[in-house]
Design an enzyme around this catalytic site. Structure first.
Site, PDB file in Angstrom:
ATOM      1  N   ASN A 133     -18.408 -22.818  -6.507  1.00 45.31           N
ATOM      2  CA  ASN A 133     -17.980 -21.490  -6.066  1.00 45.31           C
ATOM      3  C   ASN A 133     -19.228 -20.679  -5.778  1.00 45.31           C
ATOM      4  O   ASN A 133     -20.079 -20.537  -6.650  1.00 45.31           O
ATOM      5  CB  ASN A 133     -17.159 -20.824  -7.189  1.00 45.31           C
ATOM      6  CG  ASN A 133     -16.802 -19.390  -6.876  1.00 45.31           C
ATOM      7  OD1 ASN A 133     -16.758 -19.002  -5.712  1.00 45.31           O
ATOM      8  ND2 ASN A 133     -16.537 -18.611  -7.903  1.00 45.31           N
ATOM      9  N   GLY A 134     -19.359 -20.191  -4.562  1.00 43.83           N
ATOM     10  CA  GLY A 134     -20.546 -19.392  -4.224  1.00 43.83           C
ATOM     11  C   GLY A 134     -21.202 -19.949  -2.974  1.00 43.83           C
ATOM     12  O   GLY A 134     -20.595 -20.694  -2.210  1.00 43.83           O
ATOM     13  N   ARG A 181      -7.893 -16.391  -5.465  1.00 41.20           N
ATOM     14  CA  ARG A 181      -9.322 -16.384  -5.133  1.00 41.20           C
ATOM     15  C   ARG A 181      -9.608 -17.103  -3.819  1.00 41.20           C
ATOM     16  O   ARG A 181     -10.740 -17.093  -3.320  1.00 41.20           O
ATOM     17  CB  ARG A 181     -10.126 -17.041  -6.242  1.00 41.20           C
ATOM     18  CG  ARG A 181      -9.969 -16.376  -7.590  1.00 41.20           C
ATOM     19  CD  ARG A 181     -10.799 -17.081  -8.614  1.00 41.20           C
ATOM     20  NE  ARG A 181     -12.211 -16.931  -8.367  1.00 41.20           N
ATOM     21  CZ  ARG A 181     -12.948 -15.931  -8.805  1.00 41.20           C
ATOM     22  NH1 ARG A 181     -12.410 -15.000  -9.544  1.00 41.20           N
ATOM     23  NH2 ARG A 181     -14.224 -15.856  -8.522  1.00 41.20           N
ATOM     24  N   HIS A 209      -9.886  14.216  18.340  1.00 38.14           N
ATOM     25  CA  HIS A 209     -11.240  13.863  18.783  1.00 38.14           C
ATOM     26  C   HIS A 209     -11.277  12.446  19.348  1.00 38.14           C
ATOM     27  O   HIS A 209     -12.328  11.803  19.336  1.00 38.14           O
ATOM     28  CB  HIS A 209     -12.236  14.032  17.632  1.00 38.14           C
ATOM     29  CG  HIS A 209     -12.286  15.448  17.147  1.00 38.14           C
ATOM     30  ND1 HIS A 209     -12.886  16.449  17.875  1.00 38.14           N
ATOM     31  CD2 HIS A 209     -11.758  16.046  16.054  1.00 38.14           C
ATOM     32  CE1 HIS A 209     -12.747  17.604  17.236  1.00 38.14           C
ATOM     33  NE2 HIS A 209     -12.052  17.385  16.121  1.00 38.14           N
ATOM     34  N   LYS A 247      -8.952 -12.467  -3.360  1.00 39.04           N
ATOM     35  CA  LYS A 247      -8.964 -11.265  -4.182  1.00 39.04           C
ATOM     36  C   LYS A 247     -10.367 -10.843  -4.594  1.00 39.04           C
ATOM     37  O   LYS A 247     -10.685  -9.675  -4.699  1.00 39.04           O
ATOM     38  CB  LYS A 247      -8.122 -11.489  -5.434  1.00 39.04           C
ATOM     39  CG  LYS A 247      -7.968 -10.219  -6.225  1.00 39.04           C
ATOM     40  CD  LYS A 247      -6.607 -10.074  -6.788  1.00 39.04           C
ATOM     41  CE  LYS A 247      -6.376  -8.696  -7.325  1.00 39.04           C
ATOM     42  NZ  LYS A 247      -5.954  -7.745  -6.314  1.00 39.04           N
ATOM     43  N   CYS A 306     -13.321 -18.610  -4.123  1.00 36.24           N
ATOM     44  CA  CYS A 306     -12.928 -19.931  -4.619  1.00 36.24           C
ATOM     45  C   CYS A 306     -12.611 -19.853  -6.105  1.00 36.24           C
ATOM     46  O   CYS A 306     -13.121 -18.997  -6.816  1.00 36.24           O
ATOM     47  CB  CYS A 306     -13.997 -20.996  -4.437  1.00 36.24           C
ATOM     48  SG  CYS A 306     -14.562 -21.188  -2.760  1.00 36.24           S
ATOM     49  N   TRP A 318     -11.851 -20.802  -0.618  1.00 37.48           N
ATOM     50  CA  TRP A 318     -11.896 -19.795   0.434  1.00 37.48           C
ATOM     51  C   TRP A 318     -13.126 -20.158   1.267  1.00 37.48           C
ATOM     52  O   TRP A 318     -14.256 -20.018   0.811  1.00 37.48           O
ATOM     53  CB  TRP A 318     -12.039 -18.395  -0.151  1.00 37.48           C
ATOM     54  CG  TRP A 318     -11.897 -17.295   0.857  1.00 37.48           C
ATOM     55  CD1 TRP A 318     -10.742 -16.745   1.314  1.00 37.48           C
ATOM     56  CD2 TRP A 318     -12.951 -16.599   1.526  1.00 37.48           C
ATOM     57  NE1 TRP A 318     -11.013 -15.755   2.229  1.00 37.48           N
ATOM     58  CE2 TRP A 318     -12.362 -15.645   2.380  1.00 37.48           C
ATOM     59  CE3 TRP A 318     -14.343 -16.688   1.497  1.00 37.48           C
ATOM     60  CZ2 TRP A 318     -13.098 -14.791   3.189  1.00 37.48           C
ATOM     61  CZ3 TRP A 318     -15.091 -15.841   2.302  1.00 37.48           C
ATOM     62  CH2 TRP A 318     -14.462 -14.896   3.140  1.00 37.48           C
ATOM     63  N   GLU A 350      -5.830   4.185   2.830  1.00 37.52           N
ATOM     64  CA  GLU A 350      -5.277   3.121   1.981  1.00 37.52           C
ATOM     65  C   GLU A 350      -3.968   2.574   2.569  1.00 37.52           C
ATOM     66  O   GLU A 350      -3.735   1.362   2.578  1.00 37.52           O
ATOM     67  CB  GLU A 350      -5.078   3.666   0.558  1.00 37.52           C
ATOM     68  CG  GLU A 350      -4.473   2.702  -0.436  1.00 37.52           C
ATOM     69  CD  GLU A 350      -5.271   1.415  -0.661  1.00 37.52           C
ATOM     70  OE1 GLU A 350      -6.389   1.296  -0.152  1.00 37.52           O
ATOM     71  OE2 GLU A 350      -4.740   0.529  -1.341  1.00 37.52           O
ATOM     72  N   LYS A 410      -3.448  -1.324   3.645  1.00 36.32           N
ATOM     73  CA  LYS A 410      -2.387  -2.153   3.057  1.00 36.32           C
ATOM     74  C   LYS A 410      -1.511  -2.771   4.150  1.00 36.32           C
ATOM     75  O   LYS A 410      -1.153  -3.936   4.081  1.00 36.32           O
ATOM     76  CB  LYS A 410      -1.492  -1.309   2.132  1.00 36.32           C
ATOM     77  CG  LYS A 410      -2.079  -1.013   0.778  1.00 36.32           C
ATOM     78  CD  LYS A 410      -2.038  -2.225  -0.124  1.00 36.32           C
ATOM     79  CE  LYS A 410      -3.045  -2.193  -1.247  1.00 36.32           C
ATOM     80  NZ  LYS A 410      -4.448  -2.222  -0.897  1.00 36.32           N
ATOM     81  N   GLU A 430      -3.366  -5.491   5.875  1.00 39.62           N
ATOM     82  CA  GLU A 430      -3.678  -6.581   4.964  1.00 39.62           C
ATOM     83  C   GLU A 430      -2.485  -7.503   4.698  1.00 39.62           C
ATOM     84  O   GLU A 430      -2.629  -8.720   4.735  1.00 39.62           O
ATOM     85  CB  GLU A 430      -4.129  -5.915   3.657  1.00 39.62           C
ATOM     86  CG  GLU A 430      -4.714  -6.808   2.646  1.00 39.62           C
ATOM     87  CD  GLU A 430      -5.060  -6.028   1.376  1.00 39.62           C
ATOM     88  OE1 GLU A 430      -4.763  -4.812   1.274  1.00 39.62           O
ATOM     89  OE2 GLU A 430      -5.638  -6.653   0.480  1.00 39.62           O
TER      90      GLU A 430
HETATM   91  C1  F6R Z   1      -7.318  -4.354  -0.646  1.00 38.77           C
HETATM   92  C2  F6R Z   1      -8.263  -5.014  -1.520  1.00 38.77           C
HETATM   93  C3  F6R Z   1      -9.694  -5.056  -1.127  1.00 38.77           C
HETATM   94  C4  F6R Z   1     -10.562  -4.755  -2.354  1.00 38.77           C
HETATM   95  C5  F6R Z   1     -12.040  -4.949  -2.019  1.00 38.77           C
HETATM   96  C6  F6R Z   1     -12.938  -4.588  -3.188  1.00 38.77           C
HETATM   97  O1  F6R Z   1      -6.023  -4.408  -1.164  1.00 38.77           O
HETATM   98  O2  F6R Z   1      -7.890  -5.535  -2.528  1.00 38.77           O
HETATM   99  O3  F6R Z   1      -9.964  -4.181  -0.097  1.00 38.77           O
HETATM  100  O4  F6R Z   1     -10.317  -3.455  -2.761  1.00 38.77           O
HETATM  101  O5  F6R Z   1     -12.258  -6.290  -1.671  1.00 38.77           O
HETATM  102  O6  F6R Z   1     -12.628  -5.347  -4.303  1.00 38.77           O
HETATM  103  P1  F6R Z   1     -13.109  -4.926  -5.749  1.00 38.77           P
HETATM  104  O7  F6R Z   1     -12.402  -3.700  -6.149  1.00 38.77           O
HETATM  105  O8  F6R Z   1     -12.772  -6.095  -6.616  1.00 38.77           O
HETATM  106  O9  F6R Z   1     -14.593  -4.703  -5.653  1.00 38.77           O
END
Ligand code: F6R
Length: 622
Positions: free
Chosen positions: A101-102, A27, A514, A617, A2, A77, A491, A495, A498
């Site tokens: 927020n929280g 957020r 496997h 994020k 949030c 969120w 990764e 991506k 995501e």
């Molecule tokens: C993927 C992504 C998430 C973050 C994860 C950790 O693109 O952004 O997987 O990497 O939520 O976030 P941080 O690095 O802020 O702890």
């Protein structure tokens, strides 16, 4: 997660709140809302869905708020309660209005008690309950600040809250306990606060990152900060941020994600400048980094992280073990915090988090600290919680990352870990490998080489685009690689899931047989990451196995690797210039390939690239 924003001062508030929320939408974007003083009353406009819906509501009476100069806003969120208008913040309880927020962990208990006293919450949220607590205190005769303070002390869990009351127009009270809050003075008179520094930058780049347990009072006259527990005044350092408005803007790019992918060469330069002391003749002579002493004493490392940061941690393990021969284990923070890890003397636990706010990573650092274990953080955000929880922090210098998918912060984390491996190798005089001044020269060349690969007319760029756009009627994707290319495969798959919502898996190439190879048939695309490093030949054997089962093969390798190219249906060459640098640095070239492939797939599918569904994020909940 949030996002919270609040302003009191002399400027029209609507624009400040909307611009602020736009910057914070990363957020959370399930719903949004604002609350604004209009004369002595507080008006609320909120809606499920994106911020645009709130803007639409505001357009209905365009001049209604033109003389209002105090208000708060929120972008959500959802945790407790569905993303509906009813559950959207701000919440109004009598004359009290709040954004939160929280998570209030003891909300069931609080709700039961409030209901037994005759209160009836309108939403399903935990947040709204806080308004009733404040209201009750004010009914007892306390002012807004004291009521917020007394009420907040009843909460369990990590939250930040910002409250206004129709009884005290022009006063904003905020508390930070866990979830971040940043404040700045408006030079024209007043105070602006938000969940991160971005909304503040247009008004003042000198900001204060509030600490846990800080309570603030903002008025048009200025700002006061108190300790929540004791009620005594506290002074917090002012931090000058070098973020320009340009960095917060998409510029000529259609999406922040694309802009941030292209910023990677610049981020490498900034991070090198920020970390290395190049005035020293010694390679890897770190500048005055407080964490260096902790590195020197480490016998082994445990890296903890989530998501993309966890992938960077895996690369860090490969580099540090190979180059410096120091043992590293890599743990998912959400698992590690509930395990009973064996912590040997000399272990250093490193929390890697671009936001510096990820709840699970922070919880691990906090617990390690409690146990007396040395801790380090790697983060992109100065003043973030990680900087308080860890004994020392290595910052990355990626600037603000607005796209929800981590791209340039990942590259910056990789670089910090690579530099640490070089530093350790040098300090410990590891002779068997090439972590020497030559490698230092290699890393200095990185930004230029990466920038060349990212030129729009480079072969790499053209092939990424063509490949992403040509793959139709596909059931799913497997990214495979060995060595450094294994974390890059993970990764790539993350991506693609995501932002393009495609079925994707990342596998160590040797693991396919496997089990997962049973999934491979004509509808499956296998993206083989096989640059010419010491693992390349083994990966190519695995490629043959999936090719034999009918998969569509996308090869990613050195531009002169004709043998590999011949085996592939689609071919993405990484820049030939790579040959002049250490093969340890190849992940820096694979990163934009997997990022851009996912980006173009997302564009092809028409998803919301910068704000993918169900995500936010900064993951400040468990
Ligand atoms: C993927 C992504 C998430 C973050 C994860 C950790 O693109 O952004 O997987 O990497 O939520 O976030 P941080 O690095 O802020 O702890």
């Amino acid at each position: 997660m949030c996002g919270i924003v609040g302003y009191v001062g002399k400027r029209p508030v609507v624009d400040i709140l909307i611009r602020g929320l736009r910057a914070l939408e990363y957020r959370g974007y399930d719903s949004a809302g604002i609350a604004i003083f209009k004369d002595r009353k507080i008006e609320i406009r909120k809606s499920e869905g994106r911020l645009e819906n709130v803007e639409k509501l505001l357009r209905e009476k365009i001049n209604f708020f033109s003389d209002s100069t105090c208000g708060i806003g929120h972008t959500r969120w959802a945790t407790h309660g569905k993303p509906t208008s009813q559950n959207a913040h701000p919440h109004k309880t009598g004359h009290i209005v709040l954004v939160h927020n929280g998570i209030i962990e003891n909300y069931i208990e609080i709700k039961r008690e409030l209901m037994s006293r005759g209160h009836l919450p309108l939403s399903e949220t935990d947040s709204e309950l806080f308004g009733f607590l404040v209201l009750e205190e004010m009914e007892k005769g306390f002012n807004l600040v004291d009521s917020v303070r007394k009420s907040f002390l009843q909460l369990k869990g990590q939250s930040s809250v910002v409250v206004i009351s129709e009884r005290e127009p022009g006063v904003i009270v905020g508390v930070r306990n866990g979830s971040p809050l940043v404040v700045a003075l408006d030079p024209e008179g007043g105070v602006i606060l938000a969940s991160d520094a971005q909304p503040l930058i247009p008004y003042n780049s000198e900001v204060i990152f509030l600490e846990h347990g800080d309570l603030i009072i903002g008025t048009a006259e200025g700002l006061k900060i108190f300790d929540l527990e004791t009620g005594s005044a506290v002074v917090r350092p002012v931090v000058r941020l070098d973020w320009t408005l340009e960095k917060l803007d998409k510029g000529r790019f259609p999406h922040y994600m694309l802009k941030e992918i292209f910023e990677q060469p610049e981020v490498l330069v900034e991070t090198l400048n920020g970390i290395l002391d190049r005035t020293q003749s010694q390679p890897y002579a770190f500048s005055e980094q407080p964490g260096v002493k902790i590195l020197d004493q480490a016998i082994e490392f445990i890296f903890v992280a989530c998501g993309t940061s966890w992938h960077a941690a895996l690369l860090g393990k490969y580099w540090i073990e190979r180059r410096a021969q120091v043992s590293v284990s890599v743990e998912l923070a959400s698992e590690f915090r509930y395990c009973q890890p064996v912590l040997r003397p000399g272990v250093v636990v490193v929390g890697i988090s671009q936001s510096g706010e990820t709840a699970d990573t922070l919880a691990v650092l906090r617990e390690m600290r409690r146990k007396g274990i040395s801790t380090l953080g790697i983060s992109n955000v100065r003043g973030s919680s990680i900087s308080r929880e860890a004994d020392a922090v290595f910052y990355t210098f990626a600037g603000p990352e607005i796209g929800v998918a981590a791209t340039k912060t990942f590259t910056a984390q990789m670089l910090v870990l690579y530099l640490i491996s070089g530093y350790l190798s040098n300090q410990r005089k590891v002779k068997n490998l090439d972590a020497s001044s030559e490698t230092f020269a290699g890393v200095i060349k990185l930004p230029q080489l990466l920038s060349e690969s990212l030129q729009p007319n480079s072969k790499m760029m053209k092939q990424i685009y063509n490949t992403a756009m040509s793959l139709t009627k596909v059931r799913g994707f497997f990214f495979i690689g060995r060595g450094y290319s294994f974390p890059m495969a993970l990764e790539g798959a993350l991506k693609l899931k995501e932002i393009a919502y495609e079925y994707a898996e990342g596998y160590a190439a040797g693991e396919l047989k496997h089990g997962p190879i049973a999934m491979i048939d004509k509808g499956m695309v296998v993206i083989v990451l096989a640059p010419r490093d010491s693992w390349r030949d083994k990966t190519v054997s695995n490629l043959e196995e999936v090719k034999a089962r009918g998969a569509i093969i996308v090869g990613v390798g050195d531009s002169d690797d004709e043998d590999l190219k011949m085996l592939c249906d689609y071919w993405i060459p990484i820049a030939a210039e790579n040959r002049s640098i250490d093969s340890d640095l190849l992940p820096f070239f694979l990163a934009p390939v997997v990022q851009l492939l996912s980006y173009y797939r997302a564009v092809l599918k028409g998803t919301d690239v910068d704000k993918p569904r169900n995500l936010a994020k900064s993951v400040t909940v468990e």
